[in-house]
Design a protein around this motif. Structure first.
Motif, PDB file in Angstrom:
ATOM      1  N   LEU A  34      41.523  80.739  55.250  1.00 45.25           N
ATOM      2  CA  LEU A  34      40.949  79.491  55.761  1.00 45.25           C
ATOM      3  C   LEU A  34      39.999  79.743  56.927  1.00 45.25           C
ATOM      4  N   ARG A  35      39.642  81.020  57.128  1.00 46.23           N
ATOM      5  CA  ARG A  35      38.720  81.436  58.192  1.00 46.23           C
ATOM      6  C   ARG A  35      39.277  81.098  59.573  1.00 46.23           C
ATOM      7  N   GLN A  36      40.579  81.313  59.735  1.00 43.95           N
ATOM      8  CA  GLN A  36      41.248  81.091  61.003  1.00 43.95           C
ATOM      9  C   GLN A  36      41.855  82.400  61.488  1.00 43.95           C
ATOM     10  N   PRO A  37      42.054  82.558  62.798  1.00 40.09           N
ATOM     11  CA  PRO A  37      42.727  83.765  63.315  1.00 40.09           C
ATOM     12  C   PRO A  37      44.146  83.874  62.773  1.00 40.09           C
ATOM     13  N   ALA A  38      44.624  85.097  62.600  1.00 37.37           N
ATOM     14  CA  ALA A  38      45.954  85.321  62.034  1.00 37.37           C
ATOM     15  C   ALA A  38      47.048  84.689  62.879  1.00 37.37           C
TER      16      ALA A  38
ATOM     17  N   ARG B  86      37.162  88.583  68.417  1.00 35.24           N
ATOM     18  CA  ARG B  86      37.259  88.726  66.958  1.00 35.24           C
ATOM     19  C   ARG B  86      36.349  87.726  66.252  1.00 35.24           C
ATOM     20  N   ILE B  87      36.285  86.507  66.746  1.00 32.80           N
ATOM     21  CA  ILE B  87      35.417  85.493  66.138  1.00 32.80           C
ATOM     22  C   ILE B  87      33.957  85.919  66.240  1.00 32.80           C
TER      23      ILE B  87
ATOM     24  N   ARG C  24      22.757  88.103  72.504  1.00 32.83           N
ATOM     25  CA  ARG C  24      22.769  87.645  73.898  1.00 32.83           C
ATOM     26  C   ARG C  24      23.865  86.597  74.105  1.00 32.83           C
ATOM     27  N   LEU C  25      23.989  85.684  73.147  1.00 33.62           N
ATOM     28  CA  LEU C  25      25.020  84.654  73.240  1.00 33.62           C
ATOM     29  C   LEU C  25      26.416  85.272  73.262  1.00 33.62           C
ATOM     30  N   GLY C  26      26.651  86.259  72.406  1.00 31.54           N
ATOM     31  CA  GLY C  26      27.951  86.905  72.356  1.00 31.54           C
ATOM     32  C   GLY C  26      28.289  87.634  73.644  1.00 31.54           C
ATOM     33  N   GLY C  27      27.319  88.322  74.221  1.00 33.17           N
ATOM     34  CA  GLY C  27      27.558  89.028  75.475  1.00 33.17           C
ATOM     35  C   GLY C  27      27.919  88.086  76.609  1.00 33.17           C
ATOM     36  N   ILE C  28      27.195  86.964  76.687  1.00 34.60           N
ATOM     37  CA  ILE C  28      27.494  85.982  77.734  1.00 34.60           C
ATOM     38  C   ILE C  28      28.880  85.378  77.516  1.00 34.60           C
ATOM     39  N   ALA C  29      29.214  85.086  76.253  1.00 33.99           N
ATOM     40  CA  ALA C  29      30.526  84.496  75.949  1.00 33.99           C
ATOM     41  C   ALA C  29      31.646  85.452  76.323  1.00 33.99           C
ATOM     42  N   LEU C  30      31.512  86.737  75.989  1.00 33.43           N
ATOM     43  CA  LEU C  30      32.543  87.715  76.325  1.00 33.43           C
ATOM     44  C   LEU C  30      32.709  87.846  77.839  1.00 33.43           C
ATOM     45  N   ALA C  31      31.588  87.957  78.532  1.00 36.44           N
ATOM     46  CA  ALA C  31      31.666  88.100  79.989  1.00 36.44           C
ATOM     47  C   ALA C  31      32.274  86.851  80.626  1.00 36.44           C
ATOM     48  N   GLY C  32      31.825  85.680  80.184  1.00 34.32           N
ATOM     49  CA  GLY C  32      32.357  84.439  80.742  1.00 34.32           C
ATOM     50  C   GLY C  32      33.832  84.268  80.463  1.00 34.32           C
TER      51      GLY C  32
ATOM     52  N   ASN D 263      36.259  77.142  74.087  1.00 35.90           N
ATOM     53  CA  ASN D 263      37.367  76.244  73.759  1.00 35.90           C
ATOM     54  C   ASN D 263      38.462  76.951  72.955  1.00 35.90           C
ATOM     55  N   THR D 264      38.227  78.202  72.571  1.00 37.58           N
ATOM     56  CA  THR D 264      39.221  78.981  71.834  1.00 37.58           C
ATOM     57  C   THR D 264      40.363  79.354  72.770  1.00 37.58           C
ATOM     58  N   ARG D 265      41.573  78.963  72.445  1.00 36.14           N
ATOM     59  CA  ARG D 265      42.711  79.235  73.329  1.00 36.14           C
ATOM     60  C   ARG D 265      43.671  80.250  72.713  1.00 36.14           C
TER      61      ARG D 265
END
Length: 422
Positions: free
Chosen positions: A31-35, A151-152, A162-170, A350-352
């Motif tokens: 279902l394209r969700q984390p395990a 993982r997402i 660039r978006l991924g790098g900022i998201a990881l750092a944030g 918003n991923t918890r």
């Protein structure tokens, strides 16, 4: 000494966890969700919510659960170490100002809204400390699951953008802030010996001035000799001692594991780094950590939620979504990030997932929250995590159809009216 009955059901319980986590984890991935979503759901479905606890008591008899919990705690320690070790310090280069601004907004807004909600809900729950409950809910609303987010990003092809790098750092900065807030909650809740807490700064200094240089020597020796066993043994020994020290001073062992992961020196040898993270993650994620998440799901009891509980759940979801999405979006827009990518960053923050569940379980064990509130918050964690994938797929279609097009962007010269350089 363990009885034969306990030993037998310990192994059968581990088998049950392996089967349930693989089946429900695979279903979640379909279902394209984390395990982890599937693993928690497995625990909920066999728990008291549907069968009054009979199935859970059969698979995990009460006298074997402390043994399973011990396995789960070791897996949790390994998991928290990996989170600390893989914090994206390299991603901060050139992104520090933007990442800090986004993380501060994505923590501050949900924290304030969560604290206000706690002031409204506290009278309906049996808690040890009202101030501890208020601070805890603010911290729980603020967290972002860094490992799930990573993982997402990889699955969506955003990890090298660039978006991924900022998201990881944030997310990395935000997680540090959230764990610091949880440490404050533990102190306010009165679950620690106040005198021993004074030793925490000394422990941090010792980690930086003694432990880190010693580990660097071990890594250097391994690089020269070509061996990889030495660093692994040294890290595992230090990790267990750090967890022991955290418990001894009166804070949860997860803080010791997390902090130890942040001070372990990074090595340039890929085989040493692979052994450190690969072996530890394989032991933890395949067997030990699923025990933790399945048992966390078993603790959820939705059978008596009622209309009042549904109303609380609706408020919790509303505050969780508005707080994180609005906070991260405003922080991104103030940084000059285009609207579409700002929305994507808000969805990612918003991923918890994993981190939220660890925090909630710690809060339940420390009596900061009660069992009914724990159940509602677990549902919130599952819903907000499950939303991330569909939101990103929608935004990718808006950007042109794939993660790479969504992830690459140019800063706007005007971010909410503030000048930006390209």
């Amino acid at each position: 000494m363990l009885t034969t009955h306990q030993v037998q059901w310990l192994f059968l319980g581990l088998v049950a966890v392996l089967v349930l986590s693989r089946l429900f984890g695979a279903g979640a991935r379909l279902l394209r969700q984390p395990a982890v979503v599937g693993e928690i759901l497995a625990g909920i479905l066999i728990g008291p919510s549907l069968f009054g606890g009979a199935l859970a008591d059969f698979l995990f008899p009460p006298d074997t659960r402390p043994l399973l919990a011990a396995f789960a705690n070791v897996g949790l320690a390994l998991f928290m170490f990996v989170i600390g070790y893989e914090l994206p310090f390299d991603e901060l280069r050139g992104k520090a100002r933007v990442a800090v601004r986004i993380s501060l907004w994505s923590v501050a807004v949900p924290f304030v809204l969560g604290a206000l909600l706690a002031l409204y809900l506290v009278r309906d729950h049996h808690v040890h400390s009202q101030s501890g409950f208020v601070l805890f809910l603010g911290a729980a609303m603020s967290v972002t699951a860094f490992p799930v987010l990573a993982r997402i990003l990889t699955d969506r092809g955003l990890d090298r953008t660039r978006l991924g790098g900022i998201a990881l750092a944030g997310a990395g900065i935000g997680d540090v802030l959230a764990w610091l807030l949880l440490g404050l909650v533990v102190t306010v809740n009165g679950g620690t010996g106040q005198a021993r807490l004074l030793l925490v700064p000394l422990g941090l200094i010792a980690m930086l001035t003694l432990v880190r240089p010693l580990l660097r020597r071990v890594f250097t020796a391994a690089e020269e000799s070509g061996g990889t066993t030495g660093p692994l043994v040294a890290v595992l020994t230090g990790l267990m001692l750090s967890c022991w020290a955290a418990e001894w001073v009166g804070i949860h062992f997860i803080f010791g594991a997390f902090l130890f992961g942040t001070v372990v020196p990074r090595t340039q040898r890929t085989d040493v780094k692979s052994e450190l993270t690969g072996y530890i993650e394989s032991i933890g994620s395949v067997l030990l950590l699923p025990v933790y998440f399945v048992l966390s799901g078993v603790r959820v009891d939705l059978s008596g939620i009622g209309f009042a509980g549904l109303g609380e759940l609706a408020l919790i979801l509303l505050v969780a979504l508005v707080g994180k999405l609005l906070g991260a979006f405003v922080g991104a827009r103030l940084s000059g990030i285009p609207r579409l990518q700002s929305t994507a960053l808000a969805a990612l923050m918003n991923t918890r997932g994993l981190t939220e569940i660890v925090m909630l379980t710690a809060g339940l064990e420390l009596a900061v929250i009660d069992a009914s509130f724990y159940s509602l918050m677990i549902l919130m964690a599952l819903v907000t995590t499950a939303m991330t994938g569909p939101m990103l797929r929608f935004l990718e279609r808006r950007a042109g159809g794939n993660g790479r097009q969504l992830g690459e962007f140019e800063y706007e010269r005007q971010g909410f009216g503030f000048s930006r350089r390209k």
